[in-house]
Design a protein around this motif. Sequence first.
Motif, mmCIF file in Angstrom:
data_model
loop_
_atom_site.group_PDB
_atom_site.id
_atom_site.type_symbol
_atom_site.label_atom_id
_atom_site.label_comp_id
_atom_site.label_asym_id
_atom_site.label_seq_id
_atom_site.Cartn_x
_atom_site.Cartn_y
_atom_site.Cartn_z
ATOM 1 N N PHE A 103 40.243 22.339 24.543
ATOM 2 C CA PHE A 103 40.558 21.831 25.879
ATOM 3 C C PHE A 103 40.434 20.317 25.943
ATOM 4 O O PHE A 103 41.288 19.633 26.527
ATOM 5 C CB PHE A 103 39.632 22.479 26.914
ATOM 6 N N ASP A 104 39.391 19.772 25.339
ATOM 7 C CA ASP A 104 39.159 18.327 25.410
ATOM 8 C C ASP A 104 40.159 17.524 24.586
ATOM 9 O O ASP A 104 40.266 16.306 24.763
ATOM 10 C CB ASP A 104 37.736 17.998 24.947
ATOM 11 N N THR B 217 48.205 15.502 27.294
ATOM 12 C CA THR B 217 49.062 15.615 28.481
ATOM 13 C C THR B 217 49.957 14.378 28.654
ATOM 14 O O THR B 217 50.692 14.283 29.639
ATOM 15 C CB THR B 217 48.207 15.776 29.753
ATOM 16 N N GLY C 30 48.485 21.325 40.148
ATOM 17 C CA GLY C 30 48.812 21.146 38.740
ATOM 18 C C GLY C 30 49.574 22.310 38.137
ATOM 19 O O GLY C 30 50.347 22.134 37.180
ATOM 20 N N GLN D 5 42.932 12.658 39.964
ATOM 21 C CA GLN D 5 42.101 13.326 38.971
ATOM 22 C C GLN D 5 42.109 14.840 39.162
ATOM 23 O O GLN D 5 42.103 15.604 38.191
ATOM 24 C CB GLN D 5 40.669 12.791 39.036
ATOM 25 N N GLN D 6 42.140 15.279 40.412
ATOM 26 C CA GLN D 6 42.218 16.718 40.700
ATOM 27 C C GLN D 6 43.496 17.308 40.113
ATOM 28 O O GLN D 6 43.455 18.341 39.427
ATOM 29 C CB GLN D 6 42.181 16.951 42.211
ATOM 30 N N ALA E 156 45.285 16.063 37.705
ATOM 31 C CA ALA E 156 45.238 15.952 36.244
ATOM 32 C C ALA E 156 44.431 17.089 35.632
ATOM 33 O O ALA E 156 44.830 17.665 34.604
ATOM 34 C CB ALA E 156 44.637 14.602 35.843
ATOM 35 N N ASN E 157 43.306 17.442 36.257
ATOM 36 C CA ASN E 157 42.477 18.517 35.730
ATOM 37 C C ASN E 157 43.168 19.868 35.884
ATOM 38 O O ASN E 157 43.100 20.725 34.989
ATOM 39 C CB ASN E 157 41.120 18.539 36.441
ATOM 40 N N GLU E 158 43.844 20.061 37.005
ATOM 41 C CA GLU E 158 44.597 21.306 37.206
ATOM 42 C C GLU E 158 45.713 21.434 36.172
ATOM 43 O O GLU E 158 45.935 22.517 35.607
ATOM 44 C CB GLU E 158 45.175 21.331 38.626
ATOM 45 N N ARG F 154 45.913 19.961 33.170
ATOM 46 C CA ARG F 154 45.326 20.169 31.839
ATOM 47 C C ARG F 154 44.860 21.616 31.674
ATOM 48 O O ARG F 154 45.057 22.238 30.611
ATOM 49 C CB ARG F 154 44.165 19.198 31.623
ATOM 50 N N THR F 155 44.242 22.178 32.704
ATOM 51 C CA THR F 155 43.738 23.551 32.626
ATOM 52 C C THR F 155 44.876 24.538 32.440
ATOM 53 O O THR F 155 44.815 25.449 31.604
ATOM 54 C CB THR F 155 42.936 23.894 33.894
#
Length: 347
Positions: free
Chosen positions: A47-48, A52, A279, A315-316, A318-320, A322-323
């Motif tokens: 994940f890390d 993206t 996302g 950021q929200q 981006a995290n969605e 990426r997940t």
Amino acid sequence: MTRQNDFIHQRKQDHIQTILDDPQIERHQSGFDQIQLTHCALPECDFDAINTQTEFLGKTLSFPLLISSMTGGKSANLMKINQALAEAAEAMQVALAVGSQRVMIEDVSAEESFKLRRYAPTTPLIANMGAVQLNYGFSRDDAQRMVETLQADALYLHLNPLQEVIQPEGDKNFAGLLDKIRELAVDFPVPIILKEVGCGLSATDIEKGLQSSIKWFDLAGRGGTSWSRIEAHRNGDPKAQDLGVLFQDWGLTTPQALIQARPYQDRAHFIASGGIRNGIDMVKSVIMGAQICGIAAPFLEPAMDSTEATVAKIQQFANEFRTAQFLLGASDLSQLLLNDNLILNRQ
């Protein structure tokens, strides 16, 4: 200042206030919820380490987000919004498009709110002019002035026939516009992006754009912010108000527009916007052929607050994003684009 300039400045304020006051402006009919993706229980990636990043207008974005056109003008609140958006876009390395710059051509005092390169020195910026203004005296010089003021990497030519019909002071003459777009596109210093404003671009629209040397299209489907409903609020004529509400859900959704665009993937580049609200919607758009995803309404209130609030909202997303990419087993963004194997169904 002329009475016409007063109208334009007030219109921009009206747009923002109406979005804040009427929850039904957000239509919740984008169609993205009907698309299901295939979950990967063994993603075989870290994940890390998910990549993206993507390229847009010759620059690298941290993920495929474009903060879509909202506003601009001489009022302090409009300047604050654009500054916060630009600073946040730079901090998060995402792209930014400004609202219509017509106001700065007709009132030079509004130009300041579009001088955003000082806040966003490296990220892609997109200038913005209504295509129909080419039928109302706007010229190549005006378009170039918009680009130069923003120090933009591209120019939106937005198409909004429905909005103009409902708008009390709307410009309704779209006759012969294609020839003028073609003339403008010849040797223009930056790419021109043909953009709808919430009703979607059809295959016919894309064909016409390609014939006019346009290579970039922002499909901008319905189902998110309804500009027809916004203009209905502003129109004092009850018949026009009824018309604006009747047409509030007119047009193609963004997924429908992406399907229409599919045959042109080898000849053009596509931005998906209109009703993208998280996302997962972004990932679905990329899978269906969007190189970039445009989002506007979710950033309005954060930008009215501060740069920090806007960064947090990016950021929200981006995290969605990426997940969702991780849960599809895609270690690199390129593994998503046009990958139909990732779509379980389109109910």
